[in-house]
Design a protein around this motif. Structure first.
Motif, PDB file in Angstrom:
ATOM      1  N   ASN A  34      -1.401   7.336  -3.844  1.00 33.21           N
ATOM      2  CA  ASN A  34      -2.552   7.868  -3.113  1.00 33.21           C
ATOM      3  C   ASN A  34      -3.848   7.444  -3.800  1.00 33.21           C
ATOM      4  N   ASN A  35      -4.788   6.968  -2.994  1.00 36.90           N
ATOM      5  CA  ASN A  35      -6.152   6.717  -3.449  1.00 36.90           C
ATOM      6  C   ASN A  35      -7.101   7.539  -2.591  1.00 36.90           C
ATOM      7  N   ASP A  47      -0.196   7.906  -8.609  1.00 34.75           N
ATOM      8  CA  ASP A  47       1.090   7.404  -8.138  1.00 34.75           C
ATOM      9  C   ASP A  47       2.213   8.132  -8.861  1.00 34.75           C
ATOM     10  N   VAL A  48       3.269   8.378  -8.109  1.00 33.16           N
ATOM     11  CA  VAL A  48       4.454   9.063  -8.608  1.00 33.16           C
ATOM     12  C   VAL A  48       5.652   8.186  -8.287  1.00 33.16           C
ATOM     13  N   PRO A  66      -1.923   9.686 -12.948  1.00 28.04           N
ATOM     14  CA  PRO A  66      -3.227   9.965 -12.351  1.00 28.04           C
ATOM     15  C   PRO A  66      -4.321   9.088 -12.981  1.00 28.04           C
ATOM     16  N   GLY A  67      -5.443   8.937 -12.253  1.00 30.60           N
ATOM     17  CA  GLY A  67      -6.549   8.158 -12.782  1.00 30.60           C
ATOM     18  C   GLY A  67      -7.849   8.469 -12.062  1.00 30.60           C
ATOM     19  N   LEU A  68      -8.958   8.081 -12.692  1.00 28.83           N
ATOM     20  CA  LEU A  68     -10.298   8.240 -12.120  1.00 28.83           C
ATOM     21  C   LEU A  68     -10.873   6.856 -11.885  1.00 28.83           C
ATOM     22  N   LEU A 229      11.454   1.989  -1.700  1.00 27.12           N
ATOM     23  CA  LEU A 229      10.821   2.622  -0.545  1.00 27.12           C
ATOM     24  C   LEU A 229       9.464   3.128  -1.024  1.00 27.12           C
ATOM     25  N   ALA A 230       8.388   2.751  -0.325  1.00 27.57           N
ATOM     26  CA  ALA A 230       7.043   3.072  -0.784  1.00 27.57           C
ATOM     27  C   ALA A 230       6.217   3.698   0.330  1.00 27.57           C
ATOM     28  N   LEU A 231       5.397   4.675  -0.064  1.00 29.14           N
ATOM     29  CA  LEU A 231       4.461   5.333   0.843  1.00 29.14           C
ATOM     30  C   LEU A 231       3.077   5.225   0.225  1.00 29.14           C
ATOM     31  N   TYR A 232       2.110   4.665   0.984  1.00 28.65           N
ATOM     32  CA  TYR A 232       0.728   4.521   0.518  1.00 28.65           C
ATOM     33  C   TYR A 232      -0.178   5.387   1.404  1.00 28.65           C
ATOM     34  N   THR A 233      -1.001   6.213   0.773  1.00 25.75           N
ATOM     35  CA  THR A 233      -1.961   7.014   1.525  1.00 25.75           C
ATOM     36  C   THR A 233      -3.353   6.787   0.951  1.00 25.75           C
TER      37      THR A 233
END
Length: 235
Positions: A34-35, A47-48, A66-68, A229-233
């Motif tokens: 997620n971004n 990302d997990v 996690p990141g900023l 398997l990847a999910l991008y949000t």
């Protein structure tokens, strides 16, 4: 030209392993990314990942990153982040082992397009604090270069916001500090990936593909055949 360099990078990394005995594995990876954009200049990264052990027998890795992010412009951004990596090792006749790795990481991403093809380059430096089995914790640094292309499969997709696509990517890993305590080499590993996916909107993609991970070991090299398997949000 960039595709040629991409293929050359894969061939060079595989040649590092060709002269040695290779241990083959088959695993499954689940990747969630997620971004989120807070405002014009700032955002968050998360990302997990869940990765199985060989032959999909059990959970081997849990990764939380996690990141900023600071957006330099529409094409470039930098991120500072942290990673927790838990590795679970099944030991026959003994208590199962869990090893923890903490990382601090910095990255720069540059994005551009060639016709309808979306291309991104990621440069990442990692400081790794690794728990060792029966030994002192180890500190090392590693550099990673990641190249990814997304090719829309429909016609008229100059501004791609929905529909099927193909994804091609490769990532090279290099040890830059304490390589002698890892595998003794600058080259660490290569990950080549090919996937098919579907973009539901500008906010969500899902894809499935094959990832080939080749790893240079201290005494034995390995090749991992992973189904991912990847999910991008994006928000």
């Amino acid at each position: 030209m960039r595709i040629s360099l991409f293929l050359l990078a894969i061939l060079c990394s595989l040649s590092q392993l060709a002269i040695a005995q290779i241990q083959h594995q088959s695993t499954g990876w689940l990747f969630l990314l997620n971004n989120t954009k807070i405002n014009k200049k700032w955002g968050t990264h998360l990302d997990v990942q869940l990765r199985s052990s060989d032959q999909f027998s059990q959970l081997r890795n849990f990764m939380f990153r996690p990141g900023l992010t600071y957006f330099i412009n529409d094409k470039s951004d930098v991120t500072l982040g942290y990673l927790l990596n838990e590795t679970f090792i099944d030991q026959v006749g003994r208590k199962d082992l869990r090893l923890t790795e903490h990382r601090i990481w910095q990255q720069y991403i540059y994005k551009h397009k060639i016709s309808t093809v979306n291309i991104s380059h990621r440069f990442r430096l990692e400081q790794r604090f690794m728990e060792q089995n029966g030994g002192q914790d180890l500190f090392a640094q590693r550099f990673r270069y990641f190249f990814r292309t997304i090719l829309p499969l429909g016609k008229g997709k100059q501004n791609f916001d929905k529909g099927p696509f193909a994804a091609l990517q490769n990532e090279l890993f290099f040890n830059v500090q304490n390589k002698g305590k890892l595998n003794g080499h600058v080259f660490d590993q290569n990950r080549a990936y090919l996937a098919a996916g579907y973009r539901f909107s500008k906010k969500m993609d899902i894809e499935a593909g094959y990832l080939n991970q080749t790893v240079k070991g201290l005494s034995q090299n390995s090749m991992n055949h992973a189904v991912q398997l990847a999910l991008y949000t994006r928000f």
